[in-house]
Design a protein around this motif. Sequence first.
Motif, PDB file in Angstrom:
ATOM      1  N   ASP A  70      32.242  33.727  51.198  1.00 44.59           N
ATOM      2  CA  ASP A  70      32.494  33.482  52.618  1.00 44.59           C
ATOM      3  C   ASP A  70      32.774  31.994  52.747  1.00 44.59           C
ATOM      4  OD1 ASP A  70      32.459  33.037  55.345  1.00 44.59           O
ATOM      5  OD2 ASP A  70      30.375  33.664  55.613  1.00 44.59           O
ATOM      6  N   LEU A  71      34.046  31.620  52.774  1.00 45.75           N
ATOM      7  CA  LEU A  71      34.428  30.215  52.724  1.00 45.75           C
ATOM      8  C   LEU A  71      33.880  29.401  53.891  1.00 45.75           C
ATOM      9  CD1 LEU A  71      38.075  30.452  51.376  1.00 45.75           C
ATOM     10  CD2 LEU A  71      35.961  30.028  50.136  1.00 45.75           C
ATOM     11  N   THR A  72      33.685  30.016  55.044  1.00 46.69           N
ATOM     12  CA  THR A  72      33.165  29.258  56.190  1.00 46.69           C
ATOM     13  C   THR A  72      31.722  28.822  55.962  1.00 46.69           C
ATOM     14  OG1 THR A  72      32.497  31.266  57.365  1.00 46.69           O
ATOM     15  CG2 THR A  72      34.714  30.400  57.815  1.00 46.69           C
ATOM     16  N   ALA A  73      31.004  29.507  55.103  1.00 48.12           N
ATOM     17  CA  ALA A  73      29.639  29.110  54.756  1.00 48.12           C
ATOM     18  C   ALA A  73      29.587  28.402  53.405  1.00 48.12           C
ATOM     19  CB  ALA A  73      28.728  30.335  54.731  1.00 48.12           C
TER      20      ALA A  73
END
Length: 122
Positions: A70-73
């Motif tokens: 999950d790139l946003t995290a």
Amino acid sequence: MVVEWKNRPEGFEREAAEPALLRQAIGCLALGHGTVAVVGAPPVGTDGTFDVNFLLNGRTIRGVTGGDSDLTAFIPALANLYRSGRLPFDRMARLYGTSRIDEAAAEATGGQVLKPVPRFAD
């Protein structure tokens, strides 16, 4: 996690994608929980063996690729680890111009760099 490094101890030449390491990692899982993440890729057709009954107590084997995060995290977490000094990314990666591709491969194989990054002209 298996990490290659320079001057590694004798007998530790095995790669992350070696099936025996998968079996060893599964054996380290706690009863009732725990997940082994398979991140290395051996040659196509390579078999891994383990006692299937060992999985019946809630343990998990999961294949992982870069696209699974999950790139946003994940990216902010990596940045925080780097800023806190717990992820020395600047010592793990090295930039190489296209004329130094052979050098990059040799240094990666020899353990002088963990992640060679090709740099193309602007």
